[in-house]
Design an enzyme around this catalytic site. Structure first.
Site, PDB file in Angstrom:
ATOM      1  N   ALA A  65       0.875  -1.178   0.000  1.00 10.91           N
ATOM      2  CA  ALA A  65       0.000   0.000   0.000  1.00 10.91           C
ATOM      3  C   ALA A  65       0.905   1.219   0.000  1.00 10.91           C
ATOM      4  CB  ALA A  65      -0.863  -0.024   1.251  1.00 10.91           C
ATOM      5  N   GLY A 108       0.782  -5.047   0.954  1.00  6.51           N
ATOM      6  CA  GLY A 108      -0.447  -5.117   0.151  1.00  6.51           C
ATOM      7  C   GLY A 108      -0.210  -5.737  -1.220  1.00  6.51           C
ATOM      8  N   GLU A 111      -0.369  -9.330  -0.646  1.00  9.83           N
ATOM      9  CA  GLU A 111      -1.779  -9.645  -0.348  1.00  9.83           C
ATOM     10  C   GLU A 111      -2.635  -9.619  -1.612  1.00  9.83           C
ATOM     11  OE1 GLU A 111      -1.776  -6.634   2.759  1.00  9.83           O
ATOM     12  OE2 GLU A 111      -2.405  -8.137   4.193  1.00  9.83           O
ATOM     13  N   GLU A 131       5.216  -5.325   7.023  1.00 10.51           N
ATOM     14  CA  GLU A 131       4.500  -4.282   7.773  1.00 10.51           C
ATOM     15  C   GLU A 131       5.040  -4.095   9.184  1.00 10.51           C
ATOM     16  OE1 GLU A 131       3.069  -6.567   5.855  1.00 10.51           O
ATOM     17  OE2 GLU A 131       1.332  -5.742   4.792  1.00 10.51           O
TER      18      GLU A 131
HETATM   19  C1  HXC Z   1       5.114   4.438  -1.152  1.00  9.50           C
HETATM   20  C2  HXC Z   1       7.000   3.481  -2.044  1.00  9.50           C
HETATM   21  C3  HXC Z   1       6.626   2.227  -1.525  1.00  9.50           C
HETATM   22  C4  HXC Z   1       5.401   2.139  -0.799  1.00  9.50           C
HETATM   23  C5  HXC Z   1       8.487   2.002  -2.567  1.00  9.50           C
HETATM   24  N1  HXC Z   1       8.158   3.290  -2.679  1.00  9.50           N
HETATM   25  N2  HXC Z   1       7.581   1.337  -1.867  1.00  9.50           N
HETATM   26  N3  HXC Z   1       6.241   4.576  -1.851  1.00  9.50           N
HETATM   27  N4  HXC Z   1       4.689   3.270  -0.636  1.00  9.50           N
HETATM   28  N5  HXC Z   1       4.947   0.984  -0.290  1.00  9.50           N
HETATM   29  C6  HXC Z   1       8.901   4.356  -3.378  1.00  9.50           C
HETATM   30  C7  HXC Z   1      10.143   4.795  -2.630  1.00  9.50           C
HETATM   31  O1  HXC Z   1       9.810   5.750  -1.641  1.00  9.50           O
HETATM   32  C8  HXC Z   1      10.954   5.401  -3.752  1.00  9.50           C
HETATM   33  O2  HXC Z   1      10.453   6.692  -4.042  1.00  9.50           O
HETATM   34  C9  HXC Z   1      10.627   4.518  -4.932  1.00  9.50           C
HETATM   35  O3  HXC Z   1       9.407   3.855  -4.604  1.00  9.50           O
HETATM   36  C10 HXC Z   1      11.689   3.447  -5.158  1.00  9.50           C
HETATM   37  O4  HXC Z   1      11.906   2.745  -3.953  1.00  9.50           O
HETATM   38  P1  HXC Z   1      13.337   2.607  -3.247  1.00  9.50           P
HETATM   39  O5  HXC Z   1      13.081   2.370  -1.799  1.00  9.50           O
HETATM   40  O6  HXC Z   1      14.216   3.756  -3.601  1.00  9.50           O
HETATM   41  O7  HXC Z   1      13.873   1.293  -3.953  1.00  9.50           O
HETATM   42  P2  HXC Z   1      14.852   0.185  -3.354  1.00  9.50           P
HETATM   43  O8  HXC Z   1      15.982   0.827  -2.597  1.00  9.50           O
HETATM   44  O9  HXC Z   1      15.170  -0.716  -4.498  1.00  9.50           O
HETATM   45  O10 HXC Z   1      13.976  -0.615  -2.282  1.00  9.50           O
HETATM   46  C11 HXC Z   1      12.856  -1.345  -2.707  1.00  9.50           C
HETATM   47  C12 HXC Z   1      11.999  -1.785  -1.471  1.00  9.50           C
HETATM   48  C13 HXC Z   1      11.653  -0.513  -0.654  1.00  9.50           C
HETATM   49  C14 HXC Z   1      12.781  -2.772  -0.634  1.00  9.50           C
HETATM   50  C15 HXC Z   1      10.743  -2.458  -2.016  1.00  9.50           C
HETATM   51  O11 HXC Z   1      11.098   0.489  -1.521  1.00  9.50           O
HETATM   52  C16 HXC Z   1      10.663  -0.767   0.411  1.00  9.50           C
HETATM   53  O12 HXC Z   1      11.005  -1.301   1.479  1.00  9.50           O
HETATM   54  N6  HXC Z   1       9.420  -0.332   0.217  1.00  9.50           N
HETATM   55  C17 HXC Z   1       8.357  -0.439   1.206  1.00  9.50           C
HETATM   56  C18 HXC Z   1       7.852  -1.846   1.296  1.00  9.50           C
HETATM   57  C19 HXC Z   1       6.793  -1.986   2.368  1.00  9.50           C
HETATM   58  O13 HXC Z   1       7.057  -1.701   3.561  1.00  9.50           O
HETATM   59  N7  HXC Z   1       5.595  -2.388   1.980  1.00  9.50           N
HETATM   60  C20 HXC Z   1       4.457  -2.512   2.922  1.00  9.50           C
HETATM   61  C21 HXC Z   1       3.659  -1.232   2.935  1.00  9.50           C
HETATM   62  S1  HXC Z   1       2.381  -1.294   4.133  1.00  9.50           S
HETATM   63  P3  HXC Z   1      11.430   7.956  -4.219  1.00  9.50           P
HETATM   64  O14 HXC Z   1      10.489   9.114  -4.385  1.00  9.50           O
HETATM   65  O15 HXC Z   1      12.284   7.987  -3.011  1.00  9.50           O
HETATM   66  O16 HXC Z   1      12.199   7.615  -5.462  1.00  9.50           O
HETATM   67  C22 HXC Z   1       1.182  -2.207   3.423  1.00  9.50           C
HETATM   68  C23 HXC Z   1      -0.044  -2.410   4.263  1.00  9.50           C
HETATM   69  C24 HXC Z   1      -1.158  -2.976   3.449  1.00  9.50           C
HETATM   70  O17 HXC Z   1       1.281  -2.653   2.333  1.00  9.50           O
HETATM   71  C25 HXC Z   1      -2.469  -2.693   4.071  1.00  9.50           C
HETATM   72  C26 HXC Z   1      -3.623  -3.110   3.207  1.00  9.50           C
HETATM   73  C27 HXC Z   1      -3.881  -2.298   2.009  1.00  9.50           C
END
Ligand code: HXC
Length: 257
Positions: A65, A108, A111, A131
């Site tokens: 998400a 998400g 999921e 998460e």
């Molecule tokens: C918003 C995101 C994002 C996310 C990545 N980005 N994931 N933005 N929400 N979930 C953005 C980053 O901020 C970045 O933007 C760009 O995408 C590229 O990501 P990087 O981090 O620079 O890439 P990398 O170093 O290769 O790392 C990849 C990654 C990391 C390991 C996937 O991005 C990451 O940990 N993302 C979050 C993953 C996560 O925690 N997902 C769960 C979310 S909570 P900029 O502008 O800096 O270039 C969830 C709850 C669900 O899903 C609830 C139900 C709907």
């Protein structure tokens, strides 16, 4: 049809929906989820479509998400947003939904893949529910569907530590049906979708419904549900056609009736 956050195309009764926010690894914003649900429901109603494939790009299926949408939200804002209703609407879709996953399928994103009926992934796929690292837990089914898919121990490890798993591990634990080279993921998924699309559509939908029932009920209730659908299919022209074609040693022509 194509919109900005979800691109779609149709190929041989198969609708392909591509998540399209590559700059943020297809983070599932509220707007993207709106478009996705609208597209899926439209194709579910479209007689020409028999199967759907959801995919992303080579780097990410979806990295979760959109964290930006949630960072400062209050519980009441989250409640009023009612985002999980959209996920429930996807769950109610009758036609098979396949996920073609390359790269990250996190939070998400994982999921959403698990909400699909089967997953094919590329060798670079990474599945996870990270998460816990954000101070929350999965909210769109991760604790339930991942546990059912890979078993308690691995689900516990993944959800409590945030560890991601590789494509090979996902295959080993039954989360995905097949691992292929990255450039083949969509093609291989479409191949399975076309195989399904070539089958009698009412039977396909009833089979999907019955399989999903296995996660909802006791064995006795599930068997009863299966049997009712089994009997009901004898009301279709496709059942007569399938059995006649077998005895007449010819290929069946399905009508979806
Ligand atoms: C918003 C995101 C994002 C996310 C990545 N980005 N994931 N933005 N929400 N979930 C953005 C980053 O901020 C970045 O933007 C760009 O995408 C590229 O990501 P990087 O981090 O620079 O890439 P990398 O170093 O290769 O790392 C990849 C990654 C990391 C390991 C996937 O991005 C990451 O940990 N993302 C979050 C993953 C996560 O925690 N997902 C769960 C979310 S909570 P900029 O502008 O800096 O270039 C969830 C709850 C669900 O899903 C609830 C139900 C709907």
């Amino acid at each position: 049809m194509s919109s900005s956050l979800v691109l779609s195309e149709i190929q041989n009764h198969v609708a392909i929906l591509r998540l399209n926010r590559p700059q943020v690894l297809n983070a599932l914003s509220l707007e993207l989820m709106d478009e996705l649900v609208t597209c899926i429901e439209m194709f579910d109603q479209d007689e020409q479509i028999r199967c759907m494939v959801i995919t992303g790009n080579e780097r990410a299926f979806a990295a979760g998400a959109d964290i930006g949408d949630m960072a400062t939200a209050t519980p009441i804002e989250m409640y009023l947003r009612d985002q999980f209703t959209k996920w429930e609407r996807i769950r109610k879709v009758k036609k098979p939904l396949l996920a073609a996953v390359n790269g990250y399928a996190l939070g998400g994103g994982c999921e959403l893949a698990m909400l699909c009926d089967l997953i094919v992934c590329g060798e670079n796929a990474r599945f996870g529910q990270p998460e816990i690292q954000l101070g929350i837990i999965p909210g769109a089914g991760g604790t339930q569907r991942l546990t059912r898919a890979v078993g308690k121990s691995l689900a516990m490890q993944m959800i409590l530590t945030g560890r991601t798993i590789s494509a090979e591990e996902a295959l080993q634990y039954g989360l995905v049906v097949k691992v292929v080279p990255v450039e083949c993921t969509l093609k291989e998924t479409i191949k399975i979708a076309e195989e399904i699309a070539a089958k009698p559509p009412i039977a396909v939908q009833m089979a999907k419904e019955a399989i999903l029932m296995a996660f909802e009920t006791s064995l006795s209730e599930g068997l009863l549900f299966e049997r009712k659908n089994f009997y009901l299919l004898f009301a279709t022209e496709d059942q007569k056609e399938g059995m006649n074609a077998f005895t007449e040693k010819r290929k069946p022509q399905w009508k979806g009736k």
